[in-house]
Design a protein around this motif. Structure first.
Motif, mmCIF file in Angstrom:
data_model
loop_
_atom_site.group_PDB
_atom_site.id
_atom_site.type_symbol
_atom_site.label_atom_id
_atom_site.label_comp_id
_atom_site.label_asym_id
_atom_site.label_seq_id
_atom_site.Cartn_x
_atom_site.Cartn_y
_atom_site.Cartn_z
ATOM 1 N N ILE A 87 0.825 -1.207 0.000
ATOM 2 C CA ILE A 87 0.000 0.000 0.000
ATOM 3 C C ILE A 87 0.860 1.258 0.000
ATOM 4 O O ILE A 87 0.521 2.263 -0.628
ATOM 5 C CB ILE A 87 -0.976 -0.011 1.214
ATOM 6 N N VAL A 88 2.003 1.225 0.677
ATOM 7 C CA VAL A 88 2.887 2.386 0.743
ATOM 8 C C VAL A 88 3.512 2.635 -0.627
ATOM 9 O O VAL A 88 3.501 3.759 -1.150
ATOM 10 C CB VAL A 88 3.985 2.173 1.795
ATOM 11 N N ARG A 89 4.065 1.573 -1.221
ATOM 12 C CA ARG A 89 4.773 1.706 -2.494
ATOM 13 C C ARG A 89 3.819 2.092 -3.627
ATOM 14 O O ARG A 89 4.087 3.014 -4.403
ATOM 15 C CB ARG A 89 5.465 0.382 -2.838
ATOM 16 N N LEU A 90 2.698 1.382 -3.705
ATOM 17 C CA LEU A 90 1.802 1.576 -4.841
ATOM 18 C C LEU A 90 1.091 2.921 -4.797
ATOM 19 O O LEU A 90 0.867 3.544 -5.837
ATOM 20 C CB LEU A 90 0.790 0.433 -4.896
ATOM 21 N N THR A 91 0.734 3.372 -3.610
ATOM 22 C CA THR A 91 0.086 4.680 -3.506
ATOM 23 C C THR A 91 1.049 5.780 -3.929
ATOM 24 O O THR A 91 0.670 6.727 -4.631
ATOM 25 C CB THR A 91 -0.410 4.929 -2.077
ATOM 26 N N THR A 92 2.305 5.667 -3.515
ATOM 27 C CA THR A 92 3.313 6.659 -3.884
ATOM 28 C C THR A 92 3.535 6.685 -5.389
ATOM 29 O O THR A 92 3.541 7.754 -6.021
ATOM 30 C CB THR A 92 4.640 6.360 -3.169
ATOM 31 N N ILE A 168 6.657 -1.380 -7.540
ATOM 32 C CA ILE A 168 5.612 -2.323 -7.923
ATOM 33 C C ILE A 168 5.768 -3.657 -7.208
ATOM 34 O O ILE A 168 4.795 -4.241 -6.722
ATOM 35 C CB ILE A 168 5.624 -2.528 -9.451
ATOM 36 N N THR A 169 7.005 -4.148 -7.105
ATOM 37 C CA THR A 169 7.223 -5.501 -6.593
ATOM 38 C C THR A 169 7.713 -5.554 -5.153
ATOM 39 O O THR A 169 7.517 -6.550 -4.467
ATOM 40 C CB THR A 169 8.256 -6.233 -7.460
ATOM 41 N N GLY A 170 8.408 -4.500 -4.710
ATOM 42 C CA GLY A 170 9.011 -4.536 -3.376
ATOM 43 C C GLY A 170 10.196 -5.473 -3.281
ATOM 44 O O GLY A 170 10.636 -5.821 -2.173
ATOM 45 N N ASP A 171 10.756 -5.877 -4.409
ATOM 46 C CA ASP A 171 11.850 -6.848 -4.440
ATOM 47 C C ASP A 171 13.084 -6.270 -3.733
ATOM 48 O O ASP A 171 13.645 -5.263 -4.170
ATOM 49 C CB ASP A 171 12.180 -7.184 -5.894
ATOM 50 N N GLU A 172 13.514 -6.925 -2.652
ATOM 51 C CA GLU A 172 14.657 -6.435 -1.888
ATOM 52 C C GLU A 172 15.961 -6.470 -2.677
ATOM 53 O O GLU A 172 16.910 -5.748 -2.347
ATOM 54 C CB GLU A 172 14.808 -7.242 -0.598
ATOM 55 N N ASP A 173 16.021 -7.299 -3.722
ATOM 56 C CA ASP A 173 17.227 -7.349 -4.548
ATOM 57 C C ASP A 173 17.435 -6.055 -5.331
ATOM 58 O O ASP A 173 18.529 -5.816 -5.860
ATOM 59 C CB ASP A 173 17.152 -8.516 -5.538
#
Length: 271
Positions: A87-92, A168-173
């Motif tokens: 929700i944090v990433r996508l809203t931003t 979009i993905t939050g991928d830590e890599d």
């Protein structure tokens, strides 16, 4: 990943009521909330809506940041926390992309126009020292995302930057540890211009609000209120219940206790 694969209108927050389930829904909520607050500020003080004493005269529904609590993570949130809370990433990201589309309707950026790209890049990333989009508002994540959209438009490419993919993905890599040990993203504005951005939850909340404020500045509060008129009832219900919860807690708690208090009121069954 390509931009045309991203649809912000798709419901992804299944625990939210209808009308609040997509990133676009949430951006609309923040934008409408700011338009309503700005209108109230202008009613209280037409010539100085941000002057001394105006905030204290606002009703609790506008004096406390109920919507911000919905997307707030703990202050020391890590990359894993951001991955678990899209929700944090996508809203931003949604807010920044929609703002770029609104602005570019005026700019009409042309591929490979170096002078135009330089002007846009300076405008969206600048601060108080020169004419800039966000002026003195805290909006580093949105500034970076707007700069990336400008670079992609200049280069006529639909291929997402790796930093955009993280939103979009939050991928830590896709993140790295900066010199201070914080999880960070690297944004590539130009060939040699790389900007690291540490990931802090409060900064994301501030940038979502800043993006909403600039959007309302572009469209005008009356137009925003007309555009999203059907959302007013559910939004004001949330703001009123959150404001009342916050006001009561503030009376009963010490400032330090209240700072950590989560006054998100929950979704009403009637929303």
């Amino acid at each position: 990943m390509r931009a045309n694969e991203v649809d912000f209108t798709t419901p992804v927050f299944g625990d939210h009521p209808i009308g609040w389930q997509s990133p676009s829904d949430l951006v609309e909520g923040f934008t409408l909330a700011w338009a309503l607050e700005l209108t109230e500020r202008q009613r209280i003080s037409p010539y100085a809506p941000f002057g001394d004493g105006v905030r204290e005269r606002l009703s609790p529904m506008y004096r406390f940041d109920t919507l911000g609590r919905l997307i707030t993570l703990r202050v020391n949130a890590s990359g894993a926390s951001f991955r678990a809370h899209p929700i944090v990433r996508l809203t931003t990201l949604c807010g920044a992309w929609q703002l770029f589309d609104l602005l570019n309707a005026k700019w009409q950026m042309q591929p490979y126009d170096v002078a135009q790209f330089a002007d846009v890049l300076s405008y969206v990333t600048g601060g108080q020292d020169r004419p800039s989009l966000f002026e003195d508002l805290s909006a580093n994540p949105s500034k970076c995302l707007l700069a990336i959209r400008a670079r992609r438009t200049f280069g006529s490419t639909d291929e997402l930057d790796l930093s955009e993919e993280w939103f979009i993905t939050g991928d830590e890599d896709l993140t790295f540890r900066d010199a201070r040990g914080n999880d960070a993203l690297l944004f590539h504005f130009t060939g040699m211009n790389q900007i690291p951005l540490a990931l802090f939850s409060p900064e994301f909340v501030e940038t979502v609000w800043a993006t909403a404020r600039v959007t309302v500045d572009q469209l005008g509060p009356d137009r925003v209120i007309r555009m999203f008129e059907g959302r007013i009832a559910s939004l004001t219900d949330l703001l009123a219940r959150g404001g009342a919860k916050a006001a009561e807690a503030q009376r009963d708690m010490s400032p330090l206790q209240f700072q950590a208090f989560n006054y998100w009121p929950g979704w009403a069954s009637s929303v």
